[in-house]
Design an enzyme around this catalytic site. Structure first.
Site, PDB file in Angstrom:
ATOM      1  CB  ILE A  42      -0.928  -0.006   1.230  1.00 51.23           C
ATOM      2  CG1 ILE A  42      -1.794  -1.271   1.215  1.00 51.23           C
ATOM      3  CG2 ILE A  42      -1.802   1.251   1.245  1.00 51.23           C
ATOM      4  CD1 ILE A  42      -2.625  -1.491   2.455  1.00 51.23           C
ATOM      5  CD  GLU A  43       3.561   1.834  -4.554  1.00 54.10           C
ATOM      6  OE1 GLU A  43       3.182   2.690  -5.382  1.00 54.10           O
ATOM      7  OE2 GLU A  43       4.414   0.953  -4.807  1.00 54.10           O
ATOM      8  CD  GLU A  54       7.332  -8.662   1.735  1.00 56.03           C
ATOM      9  OE1 GLU A  54       6.657  -7.630   1.518  1.00 56.03           O
ATOM     10  OE2 GLU A  54       8.359  -8.944   1.100  1.00 56.03           O
TER      11      GLU A  54
HETATM   12  N1  THU Z   1       7.594  -4.068  -1.918  1.00 58.62           N
HETATM   13  C1  THU Z   1       6.916  -4.996  -1.165  1.00 58.62           C
HETATM   14  O1  THU Z   1       5.688  -4.925  -1.009  1.00 58.62           O
HETATM   15  N2  THU Z   1       7.634  -5.980  -0.598  1.00 58.62           N
HETATM   16  C2  THU Z   1       8.992  -6.134  -0.723  1.00 58.62           C
HETATM   17  O2  THU Z   1       9.587  -6.956  -0.049  1.00 58.62           O
HETATM   18  C3  THU Z   1       9.733  -5.301  -1.676  1.00 58.62           C
HETATM   19  C4  THU Z   1       9.027  -4.063  -2.100  1.00 58.62           C
HETATM   20  C5  THU Z   1       6.819  -2.993  -2.543  1.00 58.62           C
HETATM   21  C6  THU Z   1       7.049  -1.629  -1.955  1.00 58.62           C
HETATM   22  C7  THU Z   1       6.631  -0.734  -3.101  1.00 58.62           C
HETATM   23  O3  THU Z   1       5.225  -0.554  -3.039  1.00 58.62           O
HETATM   24  C8  THU Z   1       6.956  -1.531  -4.343  1.00 58.62           C
HETATM   25  O4  THU Z   1       7.154  -2.879  -3.906  1.00 58.62           O
HETATM   26  C9  THU Z   1       8.182  -1.064  -5.079  1.00 58.62           C
HETATM   27  O5  THU Z   1       9.251  -0.899  -4.215  1.00 58.62           O
END
Ligand code: THU
Length: 131
Positions: A42-43, A54
């Site tokens: 979720i950004e 995770e």
């Molecule tokens: N991201 C994850 O959800 N899990 C990870 O272990 C690596 C990165 C997501 C964060 C961000 O929304 C996107 O991947 C790009 O970095």
């Protein structure tokens, strides 16, 4: 068990909120009673506030009463054709909230699986024993 986790993760991948990276990630936790808890990334426009898949899954699980010893595995997947592995922040959170010997499955879009133990993701990690 891994196949059910993979299906559950792929089912929720569509909910990833990835306005900025367009890089969806989904995670699924397997609990000892057979339940599965999922999470997606979720950004946020303030990029540093992004929550990885995770950590979403783990915080969901803990907030519903799940305990460390209930977690037997975590699977992480993306729709990419290459391995995606948990970031450093997630490894630290996983080290604390998931048993050392829990299984970690990293799965790509072609169903290629990397299997390791949680402890192997963060050797020499910082834990409560260091406080
Ligand atoms: N991201 C994850 O959800 N899990 C990870 O272990 C690596 C990165 C997501 C964060 C961000 O929304 C996107 O991947 C790009 O970095």
């Amino acid at each position: 068990m891994k196949d059910k986790l993979l299906q559950a993760a792929r089912d929720v991948m569509q909910h990833a909120y990835v306005k900025y990276s367009h890089f969806p990630v989904a995670a699924a936790l397997a609990l000892s009673d057979g339940r599965i808890v999922t999470g997606v990334n979720i950004e946020n426009a303030s990029f540093g506030l992004t929550n990885c898949a995770e950590r979403t899954a783990l915080y969901k699980a803990y907030s519903e009463g799940v305990k460390k010893e209930d977690i037997v595995a975590i699977l992480v997947t993306t729709p990419k054709s290459f391995l995606v592995s948990p970031c450093g922040a997630c490894r630290q959170v996983m080290r604390e909230l998931i048993p050392e010997q829990a299984d970690v499955y990293l799965v790509d879009a072609q169903d290629r699986v990397t299997h390791l133990k949680n402890i192997d993701l963060l050797p020499y990690g910082f834990t409560e024993d260091d406080l």
